[in-house]
Design a protein around this motif. Sequence first.
Motif, PDB file in Angstrom:
ATOM      1  N   THR A 225       9.104   6.493   0.103  1.00  0.00           N
ATOM      2  CA  THR A 225       9.837   5.509  -0.517  1.00  0.00           C
ATOM      3  C   THR A 225      11.244   5.130  -0.285  1.00  0.00           C
ATOM      4  OG1 THR A 225      10.400   6.916  -2.327  1.00  0.00           O
ATOM      5  CG2 THR A 225       8.050   5.845  -2.407  1.00  0.00           C
TER       6      THR A 225
ATOM      7  N   LYS B  76       0.803  -1.282   0.028  1.00  0.00           N
ATOM      8  CA  LYS B  76      -0.070   0.136  -0.092  1.00  0.00           C
ATOM      9  C   LYS B  76       0.868   1.329  -0.073  1.00  0.00           C
ATOM     10  CE  LYS B  76      -4.380   1.609   2.112  1.00  0.00           C
ATOM     11  NZ  LYS B  76      -5.322   1.424   3.140  1.00  0.00           N
ATOM     12  N   TRP B  77       0.499   2.182  -0.806  1.00  0.00           N
ATOM     13  CA  TRP B  77       1.347   3.227  -0.700  1.00  0.00           C
ATOM     14  C   TRP B  77       0.329   4.624  -1.462  1.00  0.00           C
ATOM     15  CZ3 TRP B  77       2.641   6.674  -4.588  1.00  0.00           C
ATOM     16  CH2 TRP B  77       3.707   7.992  -4.404  1.00  0.00           C
ATOM     17  N   ARG B  78       0.399   5.803  -0.867  1.00  0.00           N
ATOM     18  CA  ARG B  78      -0.609   6.914  -1.230  1.00  0.00           C
ATOM     19  C   ARG B  78       0.489   7.817  -1.590  1.00  0.00           C
ATOM     20  NH1 ARG B  78      -5.701   8.885  -0.013  1.00  0.00           N
ATOM     21  NH2 ARG B  78      -5.808  11.051   0.267  1.00  0.00           N
TER      22      ARG B  78
ATOM     23  N   ALA C  10       4.944  -1.093   5.084  1.00  0.00           N
ATOM     24  CA  ALA C  10       3.707  -0.866   4.369  1.00  0.00           C
ATOM     25  C   ALA C  10       2.875  -2.223   4.414  1.00  0.00           C
ATOM     26  CB  ALA C  10       3.741  -0.136   3.056  1.00  0.00           C
TER      27      ALA C  10
ATOM     28  N   ASP D  10       3.491   9.434   0.331  1.00  0.00           N
ATOM     29  CA  ASP D  10       4.221   8.622   1.404  1.00  0.00           C
ATOM     30  C   ASP D  10       5.572   8.348   1.074  1.00  0.00           C
ATOM     31  OD1 ASP D  10       1.648   8.183   2.617  1.00  0.00           O
ATOM     32  OD2 ASP D  10       1.544   6.036   1.743  1.00  0.00           O
TER      33      ASP D  10
ATOM     34  N   PRO E 219       7.486   1.193  -1.767  1.00  0.00           N
ATOM     35  CA  PRO E 219       7.132   1.571  -0.568  1.00  0.00           C
ATOM     36  C   PRO E 219       7.990   1.238   0.601  1.00  0.00           C
ATOM     37  CG  PRO E 219       5.164   0.488  -1.712  1.00  0.00           C
ATOM     38  CD  PRO E 219       6.639   0.424  -2.652  1.00  0.00           C
TER      39      PRO E 219
END
Length: 201
Positions: A104, A97-99, A118, A102, A114
Amino acid sequence: MSSSSLKASSSLKAALRAEALARRRAESEDNAAALAAHLAGAGLRLVQDRSPAMVSAFSALAEEASPLQLMQALASAGIATALPVTGPRGTPLVFRKWRYGDPTVAGKMGILEPLASAPEVDPDFLFVPLAAFDRSGQRIGYGAGYYDRSLEKLRAMKPVCAIGVAFASQEIPKAPHEAHDQPLDYVLTERELIDCRSFPA
């Protein structure tokens, strides 16, 4: 398929890949910006039409069109997103999951991924990089087979939609393919959204 046929197919793929990537390297900054913008707009609409639970994009390499505008648009629309993590050769990708916004970390080949903390997820809607494609959705990747293995695994679990992201110049008349190759449902270029399901393989 016989071993000689597999070798011939692999050689043809390698030649087509090299030619398509050379065309991609020659793309202008204006075309790259046009593809990124079209990806953000048309990609968001496609996601909203399908209402998937989890959308995966990718961290662009130097000459790939950047999906960051798309990821920003998806985040603004409240849509859950992920990025792939590349593991050992011969394995599927892991999606975490990565928005947009966010943190890295640099993974294999310097690709941004990510954090390991995560949560791992199984996307049902994937934007996929590629070297070359045809209108039936056959894709030539970079040769390691990560996306073929990943799509095969995910499609065994649930319905999955795969959208190739490429410049129009990367299109070829017909991509050679084998039983393990996973087709795309759509391809999005700077010019159009191609519904590959409308074209015979």
